[in-house]
Every structure is written in C-alpha cells, then in structure tokens.
Motif scaffolding. Structure first.
Motif, PDB file in Angstrom:
ATOM      1  N   GLY A  35      -1.516  45.691  84.909  1.00 53.00           N
ATOM      2  CA  GLY A  35      -1.960  45.931  86.266  1.00 53.00           C
ATOM      3  C   GLY A  35      -1.033  45.493  87.377  1.00 53.00           C
ATOM      4  N   ILE A  36       0.098  44.825  87.050  1.00 51.67           N
ATOM      5  CA  ILE A  36       0.920  44.241  88.102  1.00 51.67           C
ATOM      6  C   ILE A  36       1.512  45.296  89.038  1.00 51.67           C
ATOM      7  CG2 ILE A  36       2.953  44.153  86.587  1.00 51.67           C
ATOM      8  CD1 ILE A  36       3.871  41.705  88.125  1.00 51.67           C
ATOM      9  N   PHE A  37       1.981  46.413  88.487  1.00 51.30           N
ATOM     10  CA  PHE A  37       2.587  47.433  89.335  1.00 51.30           C
ATOM     11  C   PHE A  37       1.823  48.756  89.281  1.00 51.30           C
ATOM     12  CE2 PHE A  37       7.116  45.484  89.374  1.00 51.30           C
ATOM     13  CZ  PHE A  37       6.700  44.602  90.357  1.00 51.30           C
ATOM     14  N   VAL A  38       0.537  48.692  88.886  1.00 49.09           N
ATOM     15  CA  VAL A  38      -0.274  49.902  88.848  1.00 49.09           C
ATOM     16  C   VAL A  38      -0.516  50.394  90.266  1.00 49.09           C
ATOM     17  CG1 VAL A  38      -2.533  50.837  88.255  1.00 49.09           C
ATOM     18  CG2 VAL A  38      -1.404  49.244  86.702  1.00 49.09           C
ATOM     19  N   TYR A  39      -0.212  51.630  90.526  1.00 48.71           N
ATOM     20  CA  TYR A  39      -0.426  52.293  91.800  1.00 48.71           C
ATOM     21  C   TYR A  39       0.257  51.548  92.962  1.00 48.71           C
ATOM     22  CZ  TYR A  39      -2.574  55.296  95.285  1.00 48.71           C
ATOM     23  OH  TYR A  39      -2.770  56.204  96.295  1.00 48.71           O
ATOM     24  N   GLY A  95       3.210  50.321  92.995  1.00 49.04           N
ATOM     25  CA  GLY A  95       4.287  49.441  92.577  1.00 49.04           C
ATOM     26  C   GLY A  95       4.307  48.150  93.383  1.00 49.04           C
ATOM     27  N   PRO A  96       5.497  47.598  93.625  1.00 50.24           N
ATOM     28  CA  PRO A  96       5.580  46.341  94.390  1.00 50.24           C
ATOM     29  C   PRO A  96       5.257  46.520  95.866  1.00 50.24           C
ATOM     30  CG  PRO A  96       7.773  47.215  93.982  1.00 50.24           C
ATOM     31  CD  PRO A  96       6.821  48.073  93.192  1.00 50.24           C
ATOM     32  N   TRP A  97       5.194  47.791  96.332  1.00 55.60           N
ATOM     33  CA  TRP A  97       4.975  48.068  97.751  1.00 55.60           C
ATOM     34  C   TRP A  97       3.591  47.677  98.242  1.00 55.60           C
ATOM     35  CZ3 TRP A  97       9.187  49.399 100.502  1.00 55.60           C
ATOM     36  CH2 TRP A  97      10.284  49.879  99.793  1.00 55.60           C
ATOM     37  N   LYS A  98       2.697  47.335  97.334  1.00 48.91           N
ATOM     38  CA  LYS A  98       1.359  46.926  97.779  1.00 48.91           C
ATOM     39  C   LYS A  98       1.258  45.427  97.996  1.00 48.91           C
ATOM     40  CE  LYS A  98      -0.533  46.842  93.043  1.00 48.91           C
ATOM     41  NZ  LYS A  98       0.604  47.521  92.368  1.00 48.91           N
ATOM     42  N   TYR A  99       2.290  44.686  97.603  1.00 44.09           N
ATOM     43  CA  TYR A  99       2.268  43.236  97.734  1.00 44.09           C
ATOM     44  C   TYR A  99       2.923  42.794  99.039  1.00 44.09           C
ATOM     45  CZ  TYR A  99       1.091  43.323  92.784  1.00 44.09           C
ATOM     46  OH  TYR A  99       0.478  43.574  91.590  1.00 44.09           O
ATOM     47  N   LEU A 100       2.230  41.976  99.799  1.00 46.19           N
ATOM     48  CA  LEU A 100       2.777  41.466 101.058  1.00 46.19           C
ATOM     49  C   LEU A 100       4.036  40.649 100.803  1.00 46.19           C
ATOM     50  CD1 LEU A 100       2.423  41.221 104.106  1.00 46.19           C
ATOM     51  CD2 LEU A 100       1.037  39.171 103.716  1.00 46.19           C
ATOM     52  N   THR A 101       4.086  39.964  99.685  1.00 44.22           N
ATOM     53  CA  THR A 101       5.264  39.165  99.345  1.00 44.22           C
ATOM     54  C   THR A 101       6.514  40.033  99.278  1.00 44.22           C
ATOM     55  OG1 THR A 101       4.017  37.484  98.140  1.00 44.22           O
ATOM     56  CG2 THR A 101       6.330  37.752  97.561  1.00 44.22           C
ATOM     57  N   PHE A 102       6.414  41.182  98.605  1.00 43.50           N
ATOM     58  CA  PHE A 102       7.564  42.068  98.471  1.00 43.50           C
ATOM     59  C   PHE A 102       7.928  42.684  99.821  1.00 43.50           C
ATOM     60  CE2 PHE A 102       9.427  46.277  97.590  1.00 43.50           C
ATOM     61  CZ  PHE A 102      10.544  45.882  96.865  1.00 43.50           C
ATOM     62  N   LEU A 103       6.922  43.105 100.573  1.00 42.80           N
ATOM     63  CA  LEU A 103       7.176  43.672 101.892  1.00 42.80           C
ATOM     64  C   LEU A 103       7.853  42.636 102.787  1.00 42.80           C
ATOM     65  CD1 LEU A 103       3.821  45.598 102.475  1.00 42.80           C
ATOM     66  CD2 LEU A 103       6.030  46.540 101.764  1.00 42.80           C
ATOM     67  N   TRP A 135      -7.020  51.282 100.469  1.00 42.24           N
ATOM     68  CA  TRP A 135      -6.608  52.564  99.888  1.00 42.24           C
ATOM     69  C   TRP A 135      -6.263  52.386  98.408  1.00 42.24           C
ATOM     70  CZ3 TRP A 135      -6.449  57.614 101.409  1.00 42.24           C
ATOM     71  CH2 TRP A 135      -5.696  58.480 100.619  1.00 42.24           C
ATOM     72  N   VAL A 136      -5.520  51.319  98.109  1.00 45.55           N
ATOM     73  CA  VAL A 136      -5.162  51.041  96.714  1.00 45.55           C
ATOM     74  C   VAL A 136      -6.424  50.805  95.890  1.00 45.55           C
ATOM     75  CG1 VAL A 136      -4.026  49.390  95.170  1.00 45.55           C
ATOM     76  CG2 VAL A 136      -2.877  50.120  97.277  1.00 45.55           C
ATOM     77  N   TYR A 137      -7.379  50.074  96.452  1.00 45.99           N
ATOM     78  CA  TYR A 137      -8.605  49.770  95.714  1.00 45.99           C
ATOM     79  C   TYR A 137      -9.414  51.033  95.427  1.00 45.99           C
ATOM     80  CZ  TYR A 137     -13.269  48.090  94.645  1.00 45.99           C
ATOM     81  OH  TYR A 137     -14.484  47.884  94.047  1.00 45.99           O
ATOM     82  N   PHE A 138      -9.617  51.867  96.447  1.00 45.65           N
ATOM     83  CA  PHE A 138     -10.439  53.059  96.252  1.00 45.65           C
ATOM     84  C   PHE A 138      -9.714  54.136  95.448  1.00 45.65           C
ATOM     85  CE2 PHE A 138     -12.574  51.387 100.151  1.00 45.65           C
ATOM     86  CZ  PHE A 138     -13.828  51.218  99.579  1.00 45.65           C
ATOM     87  N   SER A 139      -8.377  54.084  95.432  1.00 45.47           N
ATOM     88  CA  SER A 139      -7.612  55.081  94.682  1.00 45.47           C
ATOM     89  C   SER A 139      -7.421  54.694  93.221  1.00 45.47           C
ATOM     90  CB  SER A 139      -6.227  55.289  95.329  1.00 45.47           C
ATOM     91  OG  SER A 139      -6.361  55.775  96.654  1.00 45.47           O
ATOM     92  N   ALA A 140      -7.175  53.403  92.985  1.00 50.46           N
ATOM     93  CA  ALA A 140      -6.868  52.965  91.623  1.00 50.46           C
ATOM     94  C   ALA A 140      -7.910  52.027  91.041  1.00 50.46           C
ATOM     95  CB  ALA A 140      -5.499  52.275  91.601  1.00 50.46           C
ATOM     96  N   GLY A 141      -8.869  51.575  91.872  1.00 50.09           N
ATOM     97  CA  GLY A 141      -9.912  50.692  91.370  1.00 50.09           C
ATOM     98  C   GLY A 141      -9.450  49.278  91.107  1.00 50.09           C
TER      99      GLY A 141
END
Length: 228
Positions: free
Chosen positions: A35-39, A41-49, A169-175
C-alpha cells in the motif's frame, strides 16, 4: 554573510535535496511494503511534496545568488522570498513537528515499521529531521522579505484545502488513507484535525516571520562594518 558563503550554502542544500529525491526515485521498481505507493505514488505524501518544495526553493535561491545585487527587486530575486516565507519554512517545519509528534506517540499511525525494510533510517531523517536545521540556517544566512500576513495566510489556507481534497480524492478513488492515522477519525474529527493542522502551520508561519525579523538588524550591522 558574504555572497560567496551564501551561495555555497544554497548550492549545498539544493544538492542534498536533489540527492535525497533521486535516492527515493531509484527505489521505484523495488519490492514495496503493502500500500505504500498505491495510487498517486509518492505524490500523495506531504513529506515527498515538501522535499520537492525545499529543493525548488534552494535551487532558485542559488540561481538568485548569481544575480547582481542592484537588481534585487526583479522577479527572480523576489521569488525565493515568497517561496521561503509562505511555503518552505511553515510547511517544512510542519512536516518535522507533526511527524515526530505522531511518531513518538505511535509510529504505526504515520510511518509503519514495514517501511524500514524499504527506506533506511537515514532517509527517514533526511525527510523528517534535517529539514529543520537547513531552514533555520537559511534564516541566519539570508533574511527574507515577508509578504503581508493576511495574504500569506490566505495562500497557505488555499494550499492546505487543496491538499485536503487530494487526500480525500485518493481515499475515494483507491479506498486507502494516505496516512493510517486519518482512518481513525470520523468526518467531523477529520475536519477538526485539518483545522488543528492549519492552526499549527499558521503559528509556524508567524514564528518564521519573527525569527526572520530578529536577524535583520544583525545583517544590517554586518553590512555597516564592511562599508567602513
């Protein structure tokens, strides 16, 4: 400080962040924790951004150092001031403060132990610890021009709302929740947590403004001594 040490600092910081980002990019294709990079990728993590934000800031600051000081009011030189004051400092400090606060309580809520098999501890500190001294060092090296507080906070608020919608969006798209902690909140609790986070970011912005202002008199005194 003289332009040369300032430039060395900016180039060094930019190179450091570029190295960390490239190290993370090189992990693509390796066996990942579930699950780390599901949907997204790293772009959903504030740390990476935030890593990309810090790299962008220090890169622009390094380029700005090459400009003639007489042209300090041009767009290229004003851009690092805006990015640092409104985004790089408050967001970077927020990542450090919130991450370690939650990590100390229960790391599984924000950085599950399974990630240690994928990312070595030094990368964890590169993402969540070293950001703080580099930002404080930047204030000592070069104080920045801050915008009007109301405009800065309004911009921060819009960016925060944008990231909240991205998480949803990530939650409703990928659960899945970007961070396991979010799954423990109700809808009202999630809203309250978001408001709390924005309050922390606001305080960090004001802290940055205060620290930045406190270094300006020292910089002026140094310039006067050099002029004599």
């Amino acid at each position: 400080m003289t332009p040369r040490p300032k430039g060395v600092y900016h180039i060094s910081a930019f190179s450091w962040y570029a190295f960390v980002v490239m190290t993370l990019a090189a992990k693509d294709g390796e066996e990942l924790p579930p699950g780390i990079f599901v949907y997204g990728g790293p772009w959903k993590y504030l740390t990476f951004l935030n890593l990309l934000l810090q790299m962008l800031f220090f890169g622009l600051a390094a380029v700005s150092d090459l400009q003639d000081e007489k042209n300090s009011n041009n767009t290229l030189n004003r851009c690092p001031d805006l990015i640092f004051s409104v985004f790089a400092f408050p967001v970077g400090m927020f990542v450090v403060v919130l991450f370690w606060a939650i990590f100390a309580y229960d790391r599984e809520l924000v950085y599950p132990a399974t990630i240690d098999t994928f990312l070595p501890p030094w990368i964890n500190h590169a993402m969540h610890t070293f950001v703080l001294p580099l930002l404080l060092g930047e204030i000592l090296v070069q104080p920045h021009a801050y915008p009007q507080t109301k405009n800065a906070l309004a911009t921060l608020g819009l960016v925060g709302i944008g990231y909240l919608f991205w998480i949803l969006w990530v939650y409703f798209s990928a659960g899945i929740w970007v961070y396991p902690l979010l799954g423990h909140f109700s809808a009202v609790g999630l809203l309250g947590f978001f408001c709390f986070n924005m309050s922390v970011v606001t305080l960090l912005y004001l802290l940055g403004d205060k620290l930045n202002s406190s270094t300006k008199p020292q910089q002026r005194q140094k310039k006067k001594k050099k002029a004599k």
